[in-house]
Design an enzyme around this catalytic site. Structure first.
Site, PDB file in Angstrom:
ATOM      1  N   LYS A  38      -5.764  -1.539  -3.354  1.00  0.00           N
ATOM      2  CA  LYS A  38      -5.538  -0.116  -3.611  1.00  0.00           C
ATOM      3  C   LYS A  38      -6.848   0.630  -3.451  1.00  0.00           C
ATOM      4  O   LYS A  38      -7.897   0.139  -3.848  1.00  0.00           O
ATOM      5  CB  LYS A  38      -4.976   0.031  -5.035  1.00  0.00           C
ATOM      6  CG  LYS A  38      -4.772   1.462  -5.500  1.00  0.00           C
ATOM      7  CD  LYS A  38      -4.105   1.478  -6.880  1.00  0.00           C
ATOM      8  CE  LYS A  38      -4.155   2.867  -7.511  1.00  0.00           C
ATOM      9  NZ  LYS A  38      -3.625   2.888  -8.874  1.00  0.00           N
TER      10      LYS A  38
ATOM     11  N   ASP B  72      -2.358  -2.365 -12.128  1.00  0.00           N
ATOM     12  CA  ASP B  72      -3.379  -1.791 -11.247  1.00  0.00           C
ATOM     13  C   ASP B  72      -4.733  -1.948 -11.917  1.00  0.00           C
ATOM     14  O   ASP B  72      -5.070  -1.197 -12.843  1.00  0.00           O
ATOM     15  CB  ASP B  72      -3.097  -0.300 -11.001  1.00  0.00           C
ATOM     16  CG  ASP B  72      -1.845  -0.080 -10.131  1.00  0.00           C
ATOM     17  OD1 ASP B  72      -0.977  -0.989 -10.095  1.00  0.00           O
ATOM     18  OD2 ASP B  72      -1.738   0.991  -9.512  1.00  0.00           O
TER      19      ASP B  72
ATOM     20  N   LYS C  38      -2.015   0.080  -1.237  1.00  0.00           N
ATOM     21  CA  LYS C  38      -1.636   1.286  -1.970  1.00  0.00           C
ATOM     22  C   LYS C  38      -2.707   2.356  -1.762  1.00  0.00           C
ATOM     23  O   LYS C  38      -3.877   2.144  -2.057  1.00  0.00           O
ATOM     24  CB  LYS C  38      -1.468   0.991  -3.463  1.00  0.00           C
ATOM     25  CG  LYS C  38      -1.114   2.248  -4.273  1.00  0.00           C
ATOM     26  CD  LYS C  38      -0.757   1.901  -5.711  1.00  0.00           C
ATOM     27  CE  LYS C  38      -0.653   3.162  -6.568  1.00  0.00           C
ATOM     28  NZ  LYS C  38      -0.380   2.832  -7.987  1.00  0.00           N
TER      29      LYS C  38
END
Lengths: 260, 295, 485
Positions: B195, B132, B231
């Site tokens: 995300k 991430d 996400k």
């Protein structure tokens, strides 16, 4: 003593910015003058001219329309016979000249809606307004009805006084030199029983001001108006100007989201 | 070169997102929704106080969220700082639960590209299957899209076989149009996932920004056939919020997107609330915090 | 450590019906005249049905001509007293009504949905809260009329006759009654034939609020009762409904000098430019035409798409339409409910058949529709020619006609090419263009980058054959007063 012969005036309709005889070729003798006897085709031509001119007139800035109406007052002053009636008519034009840029503030505004939107309502001209002027007073009675219609940004087709049409038709000459765009004001003389149906039944007329104070006319006008849901108003000489203006505008409400 | 932003109407997005939040999810739909949401969680701990012990406890919970209810699935992944990847990888080995690691100078991203790449490689080497990363908001905000894209491409390369989630940190982007633009930028640069947030800024995965991002990946899929995951991280801390996220996915992208392969929820406290709500459906009574393990 | 399988979950919403227990529908409702519920003297008693199931909900008294006269008489008797009440006192009664509407919101929403077929989501989130808001807003005007009409002398008209449609039964009753009462008039309201129930619950609320007897009279009935009412001894008529009936009323009132406001039909254009936020435009299109099954006078029934994005918008719109949840109106997740009546269903069906006959391409969502009740699948028509009936006439159903344009000028021309002028939508990210187009549209409401927004403070009403007069905001007050001495 002069031997000069006066030049007699040929009275004409004021239609699309031009001075024309009735297409029917007919006249009615009134007060020793041959007054054009407007026909259904004259009405048709007048409404067409009004519709053609309505968009441009509506689009002009309020300031500009105000100045044009004020010019109308100036021009009428120079034609005034000094009578109270002319004085009042001129003052009415001045009054309405000052209305053009106040309408939105008085009739519209921002709507405090309960959601993230800028919502505001503002008046717009309704379009083409038919005026059935009273027989008398011939000048003041006509100005009382056309002035608010013009101030609100509409184009007008008016049937002038049947009994004393001359000075009313002369207003066309005043309008013609006052920067009112061709077609914005159209003045038709003639017989009401011939003109009422073609004018008030015309599908391209948006609103009718019936100032005839005649119950039979009222019923007929309303009936014709229903065909295309025209707005009809019936002001009296004492009706205040805002109450006259209201039925001659459409309030438009716009919504716009606020957020990036 | 000036940016060309695809217009996004914020009020319209928020209205739609809020309307979807009013879907009524009851009985079996709630039960199934809780199971589904659980399976989509990236169970996260990103604290300075994280220790191997804490991470091991979290991993146990990730694999078996509620031992008394075997129908509750494992979560999708456990998300930790790079230093704890090795611990998590060991704890999760063979479980089917992935190890995700934040990297690239999380959460601010204010380090050099070299440091970002080293950190990424280290995390992957230690066993992270998912990275991430954060975009450089400083570069993005001053209009240097090329630098943002270049970093993503470089990190993607450094990831090797690991999947790359690109955090655009929506709270720090000026408008919804920028949420869409940054999402498109990340996708074009090779993001496997986009995300919403680090969870460290002023707001997180609000329904509005998630909807914008879902619409972005939907349009990308339509145009290219490629699937990019989304996400939602930050602020999705209770069952209602999680089910709202599922509704957003279902009604924007369709049922085929309701899988941990395509949608994740990054969260820490959410899981216990899901379990508590699930227990309520079973037992008919509202629960208390003490009934669920604290990791 | 045991691994727990993540089995694929097929996730759908379980049925989430609003409980009917929160609302009690009485077996029979009488006419509300002079503050009491009374049996009709020369009317009938008719069953009102749930259009989603065709089950009978209640027996409802329908007013005959004699009942209409009694109601007008009751209103006439109450007029002087109501007008003489201190303005703030009048306002306080309206505030009470607003509060009672909020208190009984759930019940009202359920009954509105049962009687009319609209999704509970809408009756709960739109109809009922807006009705309460309308009373609340106009309540506050009652003692501020001198500011609304600054510089003008004014007086209540007296007795007003009000006829409301079946698409927003409670909300339209609120739109009619709130300004009429705030300005000191008394009223006779006729709810629509197929949806009388919430107006009768409103009558109960009015009774509960303690309004003086006769100030509000509510008399269900069919078209003949409406015709009697507008021809009766009322001082002003307010009508919301079809343009055809509006014209009849205008004719019926010819020469009577009675006040009249008309809120009629529409064929509103929803214009999408290539620079619009397309996903939100699609939402606006959906909201514009499928809200309340398209039974909305201002429905965005003519979709005008700029050619460059037409294909994309149609694709997105179709995908969105396929996700609409059509079915049980009481289910909280239903997006599109039942068609209001068999008659309306027949009209929609016949218009859609005309559309197909005239060569337009029909696409209807293939959703499962319930066996009983009246239903119509969300439908779009492509390749619609401007002269096609479906492009010109109001369908009043979940049917949108799609056509294209190339420039703002052409969009405006096409949008204005209608006998109607109620509303329009404009979708563009360019503010200057939005305001230019909005200013050129001959429509009473222009929604820029949104659609179907209503608020008690914002005037609503049409240009041209969509009617005259405005409801909402200060403009909604003036039709209910007489100016001058």
């Amino acid at each position: 003593m002069s031997s000069r012969a006066a030049v007699a005036k040929t009275y004409k309709l004021y239609l699309g910015g031009a001075f024309v005889r009735s297409e029917s070729g007919r006249t009615d003798p009134i007060g020793g003058v041959n007054v054009p006897r407007g026909s259904r085709k004259d009405i048709r031509d007048a409404v067409k001219a009004a519709r053609g001119a309505a968009g441009g007139w509506a689009k002009k800035t309020a300031y500009n329309r105000g100045q044009v109406l004020y010019r109308f007052a100036e021009a009428l002053e120079s034609r005034s016979d000094g009578s109270d009636e002319y004085g009042e008519a001129i003052d009415l034009l001045v009054h309405y000249a000052g209305w053009t840029d106040k309408l939105a503030a008085v009739m519209g505004g921002v709507n405090p809606v309960a959601a993230p939107f800028l919502s505001f309502s503002s008046p717009e001209p309704t379009g083409v307004v038919a005026v059935l002027a009273p027989d008398r007073p011939d000048v003041l009675g006509l100005i009382r009805e056309i002035a608010p219609a013009l101030a609100a940004g509409n184009a007008v087709v008016a049937v002038v006084s049947r009994t004393s049409p001359l000075r009313a038709l002369d207003l066309g000459e005043v309008a013609g030199v006052s920067d009112i765009p061709a077609g914005v004001l159209n003045l038709i003389s003639g017989r009401l029983d011939e003109l009422l149906t073609p004018l008030c039944g015309h599908r391209d007329v948006n609103a009718i001001i019936d100032a005839t104070s005649d119950d039979a006319v009222a019923a007929q006008v309303d009936e014709l108006a229903a065909e295309t849901v025209k707005r009809v108003s019936r002001p009296t000489p004492y009706t205040d100007s805002l109450t006259r203006l209201e039925p001659l505008v459409e309030l438009k409400t716009a919504w716009h989201p606020v957020g990036s | 070169m000036s940016r060309s932003l695809t217009p996004v109407n914020r009020v319209g997005v928020d209205e739609r997102a809020a309307a979807l939040g009013r879907r009524s999810i009851k009985t079996t739909a709630k039960r199934e929704g809780i199971r589904l949401a659980t399976s989509m969680i990236d169970l996260t701990t990103l604290e300075g106080s994280d220790t191997p012990g804490k991470v091991r406890h979290l991993c146990a919970k990730a694999v078996c969220p509620d031992s008394s209810r075997p129908e509750i699935p494992s979560v999708a992944a456990v998300c930790v700082y790079p230093a704890l990847v090795e611990v998590a990888a060991a704890a999760l080995r063979g479980s089917g639960v992935a190890v995700a690691s934040v990297a690239t100078g999380f959460p601010a991203g204010q380090t050099s590209l070299k440091v970002k790449l080293d950190e990424t490689r280290e995390a992957v080497a230690a066993g992270a299957a998912e990275i991430d990363m954060v975009i450089s908001r400083d570069a993005y905000l001053r209009g240097d899209d090329a630098r943002v894209a270049g970093e993503i491409e470089a990190v993607k390369e450094a990831c090797g076989a690991a999947h790359l989630k690109v955090i655009i940190e929506t709270a720090e982007l000026p408008t919804y149009a920028h949420v869409r633009h940054a999402s498109e930028l990340a996708i074009a640069a090779g993001a496997d996932w986009i995300k919403t947030s680090t969870g460290k800024s002023t707001s997180g995965a609000t329904p509005g920004v998630v909807l914008v991002m879902l619409e972005t990946v939907r349009d990308h899929a339509h145009r290219t056939g490629e699937i990019v995951g989304v996400k939602a991280a930050g602020g999705v801390s209770n069952t209602k919020a999680a089910l709202h996220q599922l509704v957003l996915v279902k009604e924007t992208l369709g049922d085929e997107w309701l899988t941990p392969e395509r949608f994740r929820i990054g969260a820490s406290s959410l899981l216990n609330d899901l379990l508590m709500q699930y227990a309520k459906l079973d037992g008919g009574h509202y629960g208390r915090a003490e009934d669920f393990s604290k990791e | 450590m045991a691994t727990v399988e993540r089995t694929a979950v097929k996730w759908d919403y379980a049925p989430a019906p609003e409980s009917r227990d929160s609302a009690t529908i009485k077996p029979r409702y009488d006419l509300f005249i002079g503050g009491r519920f009374v049996a009709p003297t020369d009317g009938t008693v008719v069953s009102t049905v749930n259009p989603a199931t065709e089950e009978v909900l209640a027996e409802v008294a329908f007013a005959g001509p004699g009942d209409v006269a009694l109601a007008v008489e009751a209103a006439r008797g109450a007029a002087a007293g109501w007008a003489a009440l201190p303005a703030l006192e009048r306002g306080k009664y309206l505030f009470r009504i607003a509060r009672l509407l909020q208190e009984r919101a759930r019940e009202l929403a359920i009954v509105e949905t049962l009687d009319g077929g609209k999704p509970i989501r809408e009756s709960r989130d739109v109809d009922v809260p807006l009705a309460a808001a309308h009373f609340f807003s106009y309540a506050g005007w009652a003692d501020k009329l001198q500011y609304a009409f600054a510089g003008r002398e004014f007086a209540p008209r007296g007795v007003v006759g009000q006829v409301v449609p079946w698409n927003f039964p409670l909300l339209m009753a609120a739109w009619k009654l709130a300004p009429a009462l705030a300005t000191g008039n008394t009223a006779v309201l006729k709810p629509a034939e197929t949806t009388p129930l919430t107006a009768l619950l409103l009558a109960e609320i009015i009774e509960e609020a303690g309004l003086p007897d006769g100030v509000v009279n509510i008399i269900p009935g069919d078209g003949s009762a409406g015709a009697s009412l507008v021809r009766s001894d009322v001082d002003k008529v307010a009508f919301t409904g079809s343009t055809a009936v509006g014209k009849e009323i205008q004719r019926a009132l010819a020469g009577t000098g009675k006040g009249l406001t008309l809120e009629l039909g529409g064929k509103s254009a929803n214009i999408v430019f290539e620079d619009a936020a397309l996903d939100q435009a699609v939402e606006g299109i959906i909201e514009g035409i499928f809200f309340n099954q398209g039974h909305v006078c201002c429905a965005g029934s003519r979709l005008l798409l700029q050619e460059s994005v037409a294909e994309e918008v149609v694709r997105k719109l179709w995908a969105r339409m396929e996700r609409l949840r059509v079915g049980d109106p009481l289910d909280k997740n239903t997006d599109v409910g039942a068609i209001n009546s068999a008659e309306q269903l027949a009209r929609i069906t016949s218009m859609v058949e005309a559309g197909e006959r005239e060569g337009a391409t029909r696409r209807s969502v293939s959703c499962a529709l319930p066996e009983a009740g009246y239903w119509f699948a969300p439908t779009m028509f492509l390749d619609v020619a401007p002269a096609n009936r479906i492009a010109v006439e109001e369908i009043f159903g979940p049917v949108v006609s799609v056509t294209t344009f190339r420039s703002p000028g052409e969009a405006v021309e096409k949008a204005n090419n209608s006998a109607y002028g109620l509303a329009a939508g404009v979708w563009t990210d360019n503010g200057a263009k939005a305001f230019e187009v909005a200013s050129k549209l001959r429509a009473g409401v222009v929604w820029q980058n949104t659609y179907n927004k209503f608020d008690p403070t914002a005037a609503f009403g049409g240009y041209k054959e969509s009617g005259f007069g405005r409801e909402g905001g200060p403009a909604g007050l003036s039709p209910y007063v007489r100016f001058g001495g």
